[in-house]
Design a protein around this motif. Sequence first.
Motif, PDB file in Angstrom:
ATOM      1  N   ILE A 139      35.839 -28.944  53.888  1.00  0.00           N
ATOM      2  CA  ILE A 139      35.688 -29.520  55.230  1.00  0.00           C
ATOM      3  C   ILE A 139      36.726 -30.612  55.449  1.00  0.00           C
ATOM      4  CG2 ILE A 139      33.203 -29.065  55.213  1.00  0.00           C
ATOM      5  CD1 ILE A 139      32.796 -32.093  54.805  1.00  0.00           C
ATOM      6  N   GLN A 140      37.013 -30.870  56.721  1.00  0.00           N
ATOM      7  CA  GLN A 140      37.781 -32.048  57.119  1.00  0.00           C
ATOM      8  C   GLN A 140      36.745 -33.081  57.563  1.00  0.00           C
ATOM      9  OE1 GLN A 140      41.118 -31.936  56.783  1.00  0.00           O
ATOM     10  NE2 GLN A 140      41.021 -29.780  56.182  1.00  0.00           N
ATOM     11  N   LEU A 141      36.451 -34.050  56.709  1.00  0.00           N
ATOM     12  CA  LEU A 141      35.335 -34.963  56.955  1.00  0.00           C
ATOM     13  C   LEU A 141      35.487 -35.704  58.283  1.00  0.00           C
ATOM     14  CD1 LEU A 141      32.725 -36.278  56.066  1.00  0.00           C
ATOM     15  CD2 LEU A 141      34.049 -37.840  54.616  1.00  0.00           C
ATOM     16  N   TYR A 142      36.693 -36.150  58.588  1.00  0.00           N
ATOM     17  CA  TYR A 142      36.900 -36.906  59.828  1.00  0.00           C
ATOM     18  C   TYR A 142      36.526 -36.093  61.062  1.00  0.00           C
ATOM     19  CZ  TYR A 142      41.062 -34.006  59.962  1.00  0.00           C
ATOM     20  OH  TYR A 142      41.899 -32.914  59.954  1.00  0.00           O
ATOM     21  N   GLY A 143      36.661 -34.751  60.994  1.00  0.00           N
ATOM     22  CA  GLY A 143      36.465 -33.896  62.152  1.00  0.00           C
ATOM     23  C   GLY A 143      35.029 -33.503  62.431  1.00  0.00           C
ATOM     24  N   LEU A 144      34.077 -33.898  61.569  1.00  0.00           N
ATOM     25  CA  LEU A 144      32.687 -33.526  61.788  1.00  0.00           C
ATOM     26  C   LEU A 144      32.113 -34.267  62.994  1.00  0.00           C
ATOM     27  CD1 LEU A 144      31.306 -33.488  58.124  1.00  0.00           C
ATOM     28  CD2 LEU A 144      32.129 -31.563  59.491  1.00  0.00           C
ATOM     29  N   THR A 145      31.409 -33.535  63.820  1.00  0.00           N
ATOM     30  CA  THR A 145      30.763 -34.133  64.994  1.00  0.00           C
ATOM     31  C   THR A 145      29.249 -34.079  64.816  1.00  0.00           C
ATOM     32  OG1 THR A 145      30.745 -32.028  66.191  1.00  0.00           O
ATOM     33  CG2 THR A 145      32.659 -33.431  66.480  1.00  0.00           C
ATOM     34  N   SER A 146      28.576 -35.102  65.262  1.00  0.00           N
ATOM     35  CA  SER A 146      27.114 -35.138  65.177  1.00  0.00           C
ATOM     36  C   SER A 146      26.582 -36.093  66.230  1.00  0.00           C
ATOM     37  CB  SER A 146      26.658 -35.571  63.777  1.00  0.00           C
ATOM     38  OG  SER A 146      27.069 -36.891  63.489  1.00  0.00           O
ATOM     39  N   GLU A 147      25.292 -35.994  66.483  1.00  0.00           N
ATOM     40  CA  GLU A 147      24.656 -36.864  67.473  1.00  0.00           C
ATOM     41  C   GLU A 147      24.674 -38.320  67.029  1.00  0.00           C
ATOM     42  OE1 GLU A 147      23.354 -36.449  70.572  1.00  0.00           O
ATOM     43  OE2 GLU A 147      24.373 -34.519  70.467  1.00  0.00           O
ATOM     44  N   GLY A 151      31.961 -41.039  66.318  1.00  0.00           N
ATOM     45  CA  GLY A 151      33.227 -40.436  66.733  1.00  0.00           C
ATOM     46  C   GLY A 151      34.102 -39.973  65.602  1.00  0.00           C
ATOM     47  N   ILE A 152      33.637 -40.118  64.377  1.00  0.00           N
ATOM     48  CA  ILE A 152      34.354 -39.636  63.200  1.00  0.00           C
ATOM     49  C   ILE A 152      33.310 -39.258  62.162  1.00  0.00           C
ATOM     50  CG2 ILE A 152      34.573 -41.954  62.179  1.00  0.00           C
ATOM     51  CD1 ILE A 152      37.300 -41.100  61.089  1.00  0.00           C
ATOM     52  N   GLY A 153      33.554 -38.178  61.449  1.00  0.00           N
ATOM     53  CA  GLY A 153      32.613 -37.781  60.411  1.00  0.00           C
ATOM     54  C   GLY A 153      32.438 -38.876  59.374  1.00  0.00           C
ATOM     55  N   ASP A 154      31.239 -38.989  58.798  1.00  0.00           N
ATOM     56  CA  ASP A 154      30.986 -40.051  57.837  1.00  0.00           C
ATOM     57  C   ASP A 154      30.198 -39.508  56.645  1.00  0.00           C
ATOM     58  OD1 ASP A 154      28.275 -39.910  58.653  1.00  0.00           O
ATOM     59  OD2 ASP A 154      28.558 -41.502  60.136  1.00  0.00           O
ATOM     60  N   PHE A 155      29.819 -40.401  55.746  1.00  0.00           N
ATOM     61  CA  PHE A 155      29.174 -39.971  54.507  1.00  0.00           C
ATOM     62  C   PHE A 155      27.788 -39.381  54.750  1.00  0.00           C
ATOM     63  CE2 PHE A 155      32.096 -43.213  52.393  1.00  0.00           C
ATOM     64  CZ  PHE A 155      32.959 -42.235  51.910  1.00  0.00           C
ATOM     65  N   THR A 156      27.118 -39.763  55.809  1.00  0.00           N
ATOM     66  CA  THR A 156      25.848 -39.115  56.133  1.00  0.00           C
ATOM     67  C   THR A 156      26.085 -37.687  56.605  1.00  0.00           C
ATOM     68  OG1 THR A 156      24.759 -41.218  56.648  1.00  0.00           O
ATOM     69  CG2 THR A 156      23.784 -39.230  57.586  1.00  0.00           C
ATOM     70  N   ASP A 157      27.134 -37.474  57.377  1.00  0.00           N
ATOM     71  CA  ASP A 157      27.515 -36.107  57.751  1.00  0.00           C
ATOM     72  C   ASP A 157      27.869 -35.291  56.508  1.00  0.00           C
ATOM     73  OD1 ASP A 157      27.258 -36.467  60.546  1.00  0.00           O
ATOM     74  OD2 ASP A 157      29.241 -37.385  60.640  1.00  0.00           O
ATOM     75  N   LEU A 158      28.513 -35.934  55.548  1.00  0.00           N
ATOM     76  CA  LEU A 158      28.850 -35.245  54.304  1.00  0.00           C
ATOM     77  C   LEU A 158      27.587 -34.766  53.598  1.00  0.00           C
ATOM     78  CD1 LEU A 158      30.735 -34.285  52.083  1.00  0.00           C
ATOM     79  CD2 LEU A 158      30.869 -36.661  51.248  1.00  0.00           C
ATOM     80  N   LYS A 159      26.550 -35.586  53.609  1.00  0.00           N
ATOM     81  CA  LYS A 159      25.281 -35.153  53.009  1.00  0.00           C
ATOM     82  C   LYS A 159      24.757 -33.897  53.703  1.00  0.00           C
ATOM     83  CE  LYS A 159      23.439 -39.591  51.378  1.00  0.00           C
ATOM     84  NZ  LYS A 159      22.323 -40.560  51.537  1.00  0.00           N
ATOM     85  N   ALA A 160      24.856 -33.876  55.021  1.00  0.00           N
ATOM     86  CA  ALA A 160      24.401 -32.699  55.769  1.00  0.00           C
ATOM     87  C   ALA A 160      25.195 -31.466  55.375  1.00  0.00           C
ATOM     88  CB  ALA A 160      24.520 -32.957  57.267  1.00  0.00           C
ATOM     89  N   MET A 161      26.495 -31.635  55.162  1.00  0.00           N
ATOM     90  CA  MET A 161      27.328 -30.502  54.766  1.00  0.00           C
ATOM     91  C   MET A 161      27.018 -30.058  53.346  1.00  0.00           C
ATOM     92  SD  MET A 161      28.755 -29.883  57.523  1.00  0.00           S
ATOM     93  CE  MET A 161      29.627 -28.481  56.868  1.00  0.00           C
ATOM     94  N   MET A 162      26.624 -30.975  52.498  1.00  0.00           N
ATOM     95  CA  MET A 162      26.238 -30.602  51.143  1.00  0.00           C
ATOM     96  C   MET A 162      24.946 -29.782  51.164  1.00  0.00           C
ATOM     97  SD  MET A 162      27.242 -34.099  49.084  1.00  0.00           S
ATOM     98  CE  MET A 162      27.192 -33.380  47.436  1.00  0.00           C
ATOM     99  N   ARG A 163      24.020 -30.153  52.046  1.00  0.00           N
ATOM    100  CA  ARG A 163      22.793 -29.360  52.176  1.00  0.00           C
ATOM    101  C   ARG A 163      23.112 -27.972  52.726  1.00  0.00           C
ATOM    102  NH1 ARG A 163      21.080 -34.497  54.223  1.00  0.00           N
ATOM    103  NH2 ARG A 163      19.693 -35.564  52.748  1.00  0.00           N
TER     104      ARG A 163
END
Length: 648
Positions: A139-147, A151-163
Amino acid sequence: MDLYLKAAELGIQTDFVDGQGQQHRTDEAALKIILGALPVRAGRRFVAGPIILSEGQAAPITLNDSVAWPVTWSIMDGDTTIASGKSTNAAIKIGRTLPMGNYRAKFTDAKHLREDAPLIVAPPSAFAGEFDRVWLLAIQLYGLTSERNWGIGDFTDLKAMMRLAASLGAAGVGLNPLHVLFDDRPGDCSPYSPNSRSFLNPLYIDVSELPGVSAPANLAELKSGARVDYRDVAAAKWKALRDAFDAHRANPDPAAAADFEAFRAEQGALLDRFACFEALRHHNVGPWWEWPDIWAHPNDEQCAALRAGPEADAIAFVEYVQWIADRQLRACRDLGDELGLSVGLYLDVAVGVQADGFDAWNEQVAISRHLAVGAPPDFMNLAGQNWGLAGFNAAGLEVQSFAPYRDMLRSAMRYAGAIRLDHVLGLKRLYLVPHGFEAKNGVYVQMPFEALLAVTAQESVANRCVVIGEDLGTVPEGFREQLNGRGVWSYRVMLFERDYHDGRFENVDYYPTDALVTFNTHDLATFTGWSTLHDLKVKRDLGIDPGESDESRHHALAMYRDVLKQNGIDRGDFYGAAQFLARTKSRLLIISLEDLLGIADQPNIPGTVNEHPNWRQRLPVAVDEIASRIDADALRAAMRERGGLASV
């Protein structure tokens, strides 16, 4: 002395054949700058170079024949002598096996000439991993979008991607470098052009988890649009981090305060220097070599004085931010363990650093700021490449017993199950270009390859981290075999693994076992971009020669369909490529999220800065919607043969 003769004596190769088969000789003016930029290397009388011993083996140290016998020797572990003796021949027998570690060997001969050299005791091979033929979601971590992100992907988004990765049967998540950049230059967002390779990019912190933080008024605007707005995102996040720091100082939680102090102790002098450098960088004008002499060179006493003065708050803030980043990334590692991911995090390590950044300031002997790492002309880049990054030099590393390289590896491996060393050819020889000259006017400088491999094996085993070497480009004969001999894996890209006479793709049995395989990289077209010729159009619209005609691309697509057909694969889309690569015997396979989502634009186009939105593109799909946009059944079918644990 003749410049070219002097260069040859220093292991600098000024004449070479480039990737196009053309003979090159470095310009004399360029060579003069190169020689002046490298540390003076003392000639060796006793040993040829760093001494490498295998852990558990009592092999002798071999001396050169030119010494005057007898030779008195000692092995030092720091300031402690752990072995000593006198020898009348070239084979020094230590008399005991040394544990894995880093030592200095000291010699004095009958003429009272003295010399010392690094002595590295390393395991025979890097960590092999405890998995067999698994795959990773890149993944490109910076490019992850979430509610919830800013405005930039972060470590919590990374956890979601790991799941998500775990639910799809992957063994982990692959990421670009997480290295710290420059907080006051948010537009310089390439993860491969870091301030330092030893610390983390704070923009990946989930600031909403921190006490004392409230969402900015422009949060909706930060999250809108197709590109990351680094300037506004950075402004919002740095304010939030400062608010959190102030809240921490005003009302410290005892457990958090204790953990912060534990982190500072873990990181030691390196964190202290980095925090001081950042405070100095904001206080002084221009790059560090233009600062007042007192600050232009790192000095622990001066850093201590700085910490005791008006900059104390700024220094503590830098340390606090790195603590938060470290602990959030560690939580991602821990989640990977909970999910049973056999690799967990796979992280990239950049080949060099910005000359005006912390690493170059902190390691002025081991890093040459006047020279940039690059590559000579080849079939992909006709003019050669100048990456604008400062890299290590051999003499400086040897003087410091390879500590800067070791520290870099430890930082990268801290929470990773696997790392990739970008441009691993640089461990054997670096192509260096002096500032102000074209890329074709560089030189190859020999590096202490065996010593760097030994240190890599040490840290890999100590951190239980697999090491992949990005061995693309003009690879010297026998280089890959040497890497493999030390347990460093190869990196194979399907788009490159072709017969360049007829364009035929190599078949599944071509790929080696100890390798990471992938269809493409972030610097190449996505599958959709490649299969629709979108990448060729984009480059031509930018005025860039793509190096390939539409006709040759159509031929490549026909060859692609042929190799799938040979393997009984009837899908011509990306899942066909995934199934093909899954059948190779290579133990690691990377699947790009962009390819699973059918995105046409590639994350980065080499040779561009602002012409293309490099490292800025946001995914058009939110994190919690990705699973529904992937053909999970097709992916699981393609990956059916992967996912096992290695027998141990």
